[in-house]
Design a protein around this motif. Sequence first.
Motif, PDB file in Angstrom:
ATOM      1  N   LEU A   9       0.804  -1.451   0.208  1.00  0.00           N
ATOM      2  CA  LEU A   9      -0.063  -0.326   0.400  1.00  0.00           C
ATOM      3  C   LEU A   9       1.117   1.445  -0.390  1.00  0.00           C
ATOM      4  O   LEU A   9       0.756   2.426  -1.129  1.00  0.00           O
ATOM      5  CB  LEU A   9      -1.215  -0.446   1.083  1.00  0.00           C
ATOM      6  N   LYS A  10       1.871   1.279   0.364  1.00  0.00           N
ATOM      7  CA  LYS A  10       2.753   2.340   0.840  1.00  0.00           C
ATOM      8  C   LYS A  10       3.778   2.780  -0.934  1.00  0.00           C
ATOM      9  O   LYS A  10       3.569   3.819  -1.276  1.00  0.00           O
ATOM     10  CB  LYS A  10       3.794   2.214   1.975  1.00  0.00           C
ATOM     11  N   GLU A  11       3.723   1.452  -0.760  1.00  0.00           N
ATOM     12  CA  GLU A  11       4.550   1.508  -2.673  1.00  0.00           C
ATOM     13  C   GLU A  11       3.924   1.986  -3.474  1.00  0.00           C
ATOM     14  O   GLU A  11       4.076   2.815  -3.926  1.00  0.00           O
ATOM     15  CB  GLU A  11       5.198   0.134  -3.066  1.00  0.00           C
ATOM     16  N   ALA A  12       2.731   1.631  -3.225  1.00  0.00           N
ATOM     17  CA  ALA A  12       1.282   2.294  -3.845  1.00  0.00           C
ATOM     18  C   ALA A  12       0.698   3.897  -4.605  1.00  0.00           C
ATOM     19  O   ALA A  12       0.957   4.155  -5.195  1.00  0.00           O
ATOM     20  CB  ALA A  12      -0.190   0.904  -4.226  1.00  0.00           C
ATOM     21  N   GLU A  13       1.185   4.367  -2.972  1.00  0.00           N
ATOM     22  CA  GLU A  13       1.112   5.769  -3.170  1.00  0.00           C
ATOM     23  C   GLU A  13       1.760   6.511  -3.078  1.00  0.00           C
ATOM     24  O   GLU A  13       2.078   7.791  -3.912  1.00  0.00           O
ATOM     25  CB  GLU A  13       0.095   5.651  -1.374  1.00  0.00           C
ATOM     26  N   GLU A  14       2.712   6.161  -2.974  1.00  0.00           N
ATOM     27  CA  GLU A  14       4.039   6.881  -3.146  1.00  0.00           C
ATOM     28  C   GLU A  14       4.462   6.520  -4.981  1.00  0.00           C
ATOM     29  O   GLU A  14       4.692   7.592  -5.566  1.00  0.00           O
ATOM     30  CB  GLU A  14       5.475   6.077  -2.914  1.00  0.00           C
ATOM     31  N   PHE A  15       4.246   5.387  -5.809  1.00  0.00           N
ATOM     32  CA  PHE A  15       4.371   5.774  -7.347  1.00  0.00           C
ATOM     33  C   PHE A  15       2.803   6.380  -7.679  1.00  0.00           C
ATOM     34  O   PHE A  15       3.387   7.525  -8.750  1.00  0.00           O
ATOM     35  CB  PHE A  15       3.978   4.074  -7.309  1.00  0.00           C
ATOM     36  N   LEU A  16       1.687   6.228  -7.388  1.00  0.00           N
ATOM     37  CA  LEU A  16       0.787   7.302  -7.550  1.00  0.00           C
ATOM     38  C   LEU A  16       1.136   8.894  -7.311  1.00  0.00           C
ATOM     39  O   LEU A  16       0.944   9.418  -8.120  1.00  0.00           O
ATOM     40  CB  LEU A  16      -0.385   6.998  -7.285  1.00  0.00           C
ATOM     41  N   THR A  17       1.501   8.852  -6.442  1.00  0.00           N
ATOM     42  CA  THR A  17       2.082  10.337  -6.204  1.00  0.00           C
ATOM     43  C   THR A  17       2.877  10.953  -7.423  1.00  0.00           C
ATOM     44  O   THR A  17       2.605  12.350  -8.145  1.00  0.00           O
ATOM     45  CB  THR A  17       2.764  10.600  -4.682  1.00  0.00           C
ATOM     46  N   HIS A  74      -4.660   1.809  -7.878  1.00  0.00           N
ATOM     47  CA  HIS A  74      -4.287   2.024  -6.760  1.00  0.00           C
ATOM     48  C   HIS A  74      -5.674   1.022  -5.845  1.00  0.00           C
ATOM     49  O   HIS A  74      -6.786   0.389  -6.009  1.00  0.00           O
ATOM     50  CB  HIS A  74      -5.575   3.102  -5.883  1.00  0.00           C
ATOM     51  N   PRO A  75      -4.514  -0.637  -4.344  1.00  0.00           N
ATOM     52  CA  PRO A  75      -5.396  -1.157  -4.744  1.00  0.00           C
ATOM     53  C   PRO A  75      -7.415  -0.910  -3.971  1.00  0.00           C
ATOM     54  O   PRO A  75      -7.845  -1.527  -3.700  1.00  0.00           O
ATOM     55  CB  PRO A  75      -4.429  -1.762  -3.210  1.00  0.00           C
ATOM     56  N   ASP A  76      -7.443   0.074  -3.432  1.00  0.00           N
ATOM     57  CA  ASP A  76      -8.823   0.844  -3.565  1.00  0.00           C
ATOM     58  C   ASP A  76      -9.780   0.132  -4.446  1.00  0.00           C
ATOM     59  O   ASP A  76     -10.991  -0.195  -3.776  1.00  0.00           O
ATOM     60  CB  ASP A  76      -9.006   2.080  -2.523  1.00  0.00           C
ATOM     61  N   LEU A  77      -8.927   0.439  -5.639  1.00  0.00           N
ATOM     62  CA  LEU A  77     -10.311  -0.154  -6.592  1.00  0.00           C
ATOM     63  C   LEU A  77      -9.965  -1.068  -7.660  1.00  0.00           C
ATOM     64  O   LEU A  77     -10.216  -1.491  -8.784  1.00  0.00           O
ATOM     65  CB  LEU A  77      -9.925   1.946  -7.745  1.00  0.00           C
ATOM     66  N   GLY A  78      -9.047  -1.753  -6.335  1.00  0.00           N
ATOM     67  CA  GLY A  78      -8.410  -3.147  -7.376  1.00  0.00           C
ATOM     68  C   GLY A  78      -9.021  -3.959  -6.262  1.00  0.00           C
ATOM     69  O   GLY A  78     -10.076  -4.009  -5.854  1.00  0.00           O
TER      70      GLY A  78
END
Length: 275
Positions: free
Chosen positions: A110-118, A205-209
């Motif tokens: 989750l941390k990596e996903a949010e950092e990447f999307l930002t 993002h995992p929230d939509l996955g």
Amino acid sequence: MAHFLQRITAMGMVALSLLAVPCLAEEESLSEKKEKLFSEESIAKISRAYGHLIYKSLDNPILKLNVDEVIQGMQDARAGKPSPMTEQEYEEAIADVQQISMKEMADKNLKEAEEFLTKNAKEPGVIELEDGKLQALVLQEGDGEAVTEQSLAVMHYKGEYLDGTVFGNSNGGEPAAINLNQTIPGFRQGVLGMKVGEKRRLFIHPDLGYGTTGQLLPNALLIFELDVQRVEPLPELASAKAIEGEEGAIVANNTDDDDDDDDDDDLFDDDEETA
């Protein structure tokens, strides 16, 4: 191993029973096969192959077992030595380890996903379809019919994790016919409006996955490369008969035909995640 050999023996006996009058050549062929199959060299190869299968089953991203200790456990069992744990203790330990490992992996992903999307939101051409949750990059414009919620999107796709590991791929085969009403939210939102001929990359993002559910890694960022080949009507819409009422209203008179199954695998299906 014993089960494997028993299956081979059983298959051979069934084959023999089906031959009412086997010819000499067939008997000789079966004898030759038996001699080769049960030879010392063949058994060694089968045993080595079985070892490869066992090792592959140990290669689990959630729980990394000590292969040397696994081998030692097999040797102890062969020697008749007792196991260091009862079956119940083993099952409880495995459940606890998996729960802890899943939680740690989910937090990390989750941390990596949010950092990447930002960071990715600032890349040239990247469009934010939902702030911080869904991004798209158009690789090639399309000029054909647009995908809607009332259509099947027939497309080639490739799904991969942030590290490039591919978890799904239709390329090399027939394109998948995907009903967007049966997909994860991020995929559905990202595909709606795509036109035939368009190629697009989605970042979900995992929230939509799948979040922490489903068969994929927990809280993994999902990246899809999509190539829309054509658009088809949904099976239920294609089989409906439109009847114009007295006041000009259109009423769908559905037939009893069963809906056709989508050509894609269950990669995108997740009842808990779909709207």
